[in-house]
Design an enzyme around this catalytic site. Structure first.
Site, PDB file in Angstrom:
ATOM      1  N   CYS A 116       0.816  -1.229   0.000  1.00  0.00           N
ATOM      2  CA  CYS A 116       0.000   0.000   0.000  1.00  0.00           C
ATOM      3  C   CYS A 116       0.842   1.268   0.000  1.00  0.00           C
ATOM      4  CB  CYS A 116      -0.949  -0.005   1.185  1.00  0.00           C
ATOM      5  SG  CYS A 116      -2.040  -1.428   1.180  1.00  0.00           S
ATOM      6  N   HIS A 256      -3.115   7.077   3.043  1.00  0.00           N
ATOM      7  CA  HIS A 256      -3.576   5.800   2.502  1.00  0.00           C
ATOM      8  C   HIS A 256      -4.926   5.472   3.145  1.00  0.00           C
ATOM      9  CE1 HIS A 256      -4.043   1.789   1.320  1.00  0.00           C
ATOM     10  NE2 HIS A 256      -3.749   1.258   2.498  1.00  0.00           N
ATOM     11  N   ASN A 286     -10.194  -0.153   0.607  1.00  0.00           N
ATOM     12  CA  ASN A 286      -8.735  -0.049   0.547  1.00  0.00           C
ATOM     13  C   ASN A 286      -8.277  -0.523  -0.834  1.00  0.00           C
ATOM     14  OD1 ASN A 286      -5.971  -0.438   0.762  1.00  0.00           O
ATOM     15  ND2 ASN A 286      -6.059  -1.335   2.805  1.00  0.00           N
TER      16      ASN A 286
HETATM   17  N1  COA Z   1     -18.222  -8.523  10.251  1.00  0.00           N
HETATM   18  C1  COA Z   1     -18.609  -8.794  11.495  1.00  0.00           C
HETATM   19  N2  COA Z   1     -17.774  -9.113  12.477  1.00  0.00           N
HETATM   20  C2  COA Z   1     -16.465  -9.145  12.177  1.00  0.00           C
HETATM   21  C3  COA Z   1     -15.975  -8.870  10.903  1.00  0.00           C
HETATM   22  C4  COA Z   1     -16.916  -8.560   9.907  1.00  0.00           C
HETATM   23  N3  COA Z   1     -16.564  -8.279   8.648  1.00  0.00           N
HETATM   24  N4  COA Z   1     -14.640  -8.962  10.900  1.00  0.00           N
HETATM   25  C5  COA Z   1     -14.279  -9.300  12.142  1.00  0.00           C
HETATM   26  N5  COA Z   1     -15.388  -9.420  12.907  1.00  0.00           N
HETATM   27  C6  COA Z   1     -15.466  -9.795  14.313  1.00  0.00           C
HETATM   28  C7  COA Z   1     -14.298 -10.633  14.742  1.00  0.00           C
HETATM   29  O1  COA Z   1     -14.480 -11.979  14.414  1.00  0.00           O
HETATM   30  C8  COA Z   1     -14.289 -10.381  16.236  1.00  0.00           C
HETATM   31  O2  COA Z   1     -15.263 -11.216  16.810  1.00  0.00           O
HETATM   32  P1  COA Z   1     -14.903 -12.023  18.152  1.00  0.00           P
HETATM   33  O3  COA Z   1     -14.622 -10.953  19.166  1.00  0.00           O
HETATM   34  O4  COA Z   1     -16.140 -12.808  18.368  1.00  0.00           O
HETATM   35  O5  COA Z   1     -13.697 -12.837  17.803  1.00  0.00           O
HETATM   36  C9  COA Z   1     -14.787  -8.939  16.362  1.00  0.00           C
HETATM   37  O6  COA Z   1     -15.417  -8.629  15.110  1.00  0.00           O
HETATM   38  C10 COA Z   1     -13.703  -7.950  16.596  1.00  0.00           C
HETATM   39  O7  COA Z   1     -12.622  -8.242  15.738  1.00  0.00           O
HETATM   40  P2  COA Z   1     -11.376  -7.341  15.610  1.00  0.00           P
HETATM   41  O8  COA Z   1     -10.414  -7.942  14.640  1.00  0.00           O
HETATM   42  O9  COA Z   1     -10.905  -6.978  16.991  1.00  0.00           O
HETATM   43  O10 COA Z   1     -12.058  -6.043  14.946  1.00  0.00           O
HETATM   44  P3  COA Z   1     -11.450  -4.633  14.732  1.00  0.00           P
HETATM   45  O11 COA Z   1     -12.312  -3.641  15.332  1.00  0.00           O
HETATM   46  O12 COA Z   1      -9.970  -4.610  15.056  1.00  0.00           O
HETATM   47  O13 COA Z   1     -11.562  -4.466  13.174  1.00  0.00           O
HETATM   48  C11 COA Z   1     -10.263  -4.590  11.172  1.00  0.00           C
HETATM   49  C12 COA Z   1     -10.948  -5.369  12.280  1.00  0.00           C
HETATM   50  C13 COA Z   1      -9.650  -5.574  10.213  1.00  0.00           C
HETATM   51  C14 COA Z   1     -11.316  -3.753  10.457  1.00  0.00           C
HETATM   52  C15 COA Z   1      -9.192  -3.661  11.789  1.00  0.00           C
HETATM   53  O14 COA Z   1      -8.368  -4.411  12.642  1.00  0.00           O
HETATM   54  C16 COA Z   1      -8.349  -2.984  10.755  1.00  0.00           C
HETATM   55  O15 COA Z   1      -8.817  -2.153  10.003  1.00  0.00           O
HETATM   56  N6  COA Z   1      -7.027  -3.280  10.757  1.00  0.00           N
HETATM   57  C17 COA Z   1      -6.101  -2.646   9.851  1.00  0.00           C
HETATM   58  C18 COA Z   1      -6.262  -3.261   8.512  1.00  0.00           C
HETATM   59  C19 COA Z   1      -5.510  -2.547   7.460  1.00  0.00           C
HETATM   60  O16 COA Z   1      -5.384  -1.369   7.476  1.00  0.00           O
HETATM   61  N7  COA Z   1      -5.043  -3.318   6.494  1.00  0.00           N
HETATM   62  C20 COA Z   1      -4.471  -2.834   5.324  1.00  0.00           C
HETATM   63  C21 COA Z   1      -3.024  -2.583   5.438  1.00  0.00           C
HETATM   64  S1  COA Z   1      -2.520  -1.606   4.113  1.00  0.00           S
END
Ligand code: COA
Length: 331
Positions: A116, A256, A286
């Protein structure tokens, strides 16, 4: 002492494929909800490349738009740097395919992959060719088809990514505008938190993925989130300091586009209002390295950027990589 000439952005172009994938459509693919996706990411829809369309096609279209916007012809381009982590082919490079498609017959061409952060890496690379006098006009095109590397049974990643292409022309400018400073970095010992295997995959990487899905992106979302929240503000401050500028002099930050909460965290750490932070991730998701040049093209076409405006671009991504650049708008 001010340099006699710099590398300035003199044209922009972008393409978002017509086909869309909305949050409500995703509700019928994985166990998720529009409410969860909007609240946790800020994304409502993303654009998806049709199966029979090569990534090179939208990369070439965005490139032609940028060349026209700069008032140039394809034959004026001396170098094409393409950034992508989702190319159609490993060889030919995306840059070579674009060169052929658009008839930029005088251009050398190569790809960079910094995930990215690819656009900022390409910009900093291209800038050197202008500043050392090797080239006058360079095409930088960042294009990604993340949908082709997404596991649509993994709700933790499939709601995040989309496809698109953005291009800029980097030209020799002697009016005081152009790239002032750029900082690049990498944290290779954190490489395993975001992976997309190609011709080889480690046992650990095969283990992490759903069975039979070797060539899909896997990510430890919370690790990436923590890294991103910290690095976005640090990289912004670094480039601001190296340019000897204050935040008050900056018209816009183009970050980004990965998650609205990452942008909000960065704004808070930098003590800037969200009005200063350009965002389009609500309707793009993204799109990896294409996200910043697509934002630049939108902002330019909306008339938000005037010649002399100072802007910062800042990105993070797989690798892990990060980078920031501060420039004065040339158009
Ligand atoms: N829909 C519903 N629930 C979801 C889900 C979805 N699409 N994705 C994850 N969950 C659930 C998980 O399973 C978890 O459930 P659990 O507590 O029962 O295990 C809960 O939501 C929380 O998960 P978590 O991973 O802590 O969520 P989060 O708030 O951290 O959000 C991301 C997840 C991926 C959106 C976030 O971590 C993120 O944006 N990370 C950075 C990603 C990024 O920028 N990547 C690109 C790099 S260039």
């Amino acid at each position: 002492m001010m340099k006699p000439f710099k590398a300035g952005i003199t044209g922009t172009g972008s393409i978002l494929p017509e086909k869309k994938l909305t949050n409500s459509q995703l509700e019928s693919i994985v166990e998720t909800s529009d409410e969860w996706i909007v609240k946790r990411t800020g994304i409502r829809e993303r654009h998806i490349l049709e199966d029979d369309v090569p990534l090179a096609k939208i990369a070439a279209e965005a490139s032609v738009k940028a060349i026209e916007d700069a008032g140039l012809n394809p034959v004026d381009i001396e170098l094409i740097i393409a950034s992508t982590c989702t190319p159609d082919y490993l060889t030919p490079s995306l840059a070579c395919t674009v060169q052929g498609e658009i008839g930029a017959k005088n251009a050398a061409a190569f790809d960079v992959n910094a995930a990215c952060t690819g656009f900022v890496y390409a910009l900093q690379t291209g800038r050197q060719f202008i500043e050392n006098g090797t080239c006058k006009n360079i095409l930088i095109v960042s294009a990604e088809a993340l949908s082709r590397a997404t596991d649509f049974t993994d709700r933790k990643t499939c709601v995040l990514f989309g496809d698109g292409a953005g291009a800029v022309i980097l030209s020799k400018v002697d009016d005081g505008t152009g790239v002032e400073e750029a900082c690049l970095g990498a944290v290779g010992d954190n490489a395993d938190v975001l992976t997309l295997p190609c011709l080889y995959a480690s046992d650990a990487d095969i283990e992490k993925r759903n069975e039979g899905k070797k060539q899909v992106l896997w990510m430890d979302g919370s690790e990436v989130f923590t890294f991103a929240s910290r690095i976005m503000s640090e990289a912004t401050k670094n480039v601001l300091d190296s340019a000897g500028n204050e935040m008050g002099q900056i018209k816009y930050i183009f970050p980004h586009q990965a998650n609205m909460r990452i942008l909000q965290n960065a704004a808070k750490r930098l003590d800037v209002s969200m009005d200063k932070i350009y965002s389009n991730l609500e309707y793009t998701g993204n799109i990896s390295s294409a996200s910043i040049p697509v934002c630049l093209d939108e902002a330019s076409k909306k008339g938000l950027l005037k010649k002399g405006d100072k802007i910062i671009m800042v990105a993070f991504g797989g690798g892990l990589t990060y980078g920031s650049a501060l420039l004065t708008w040339s158009k």
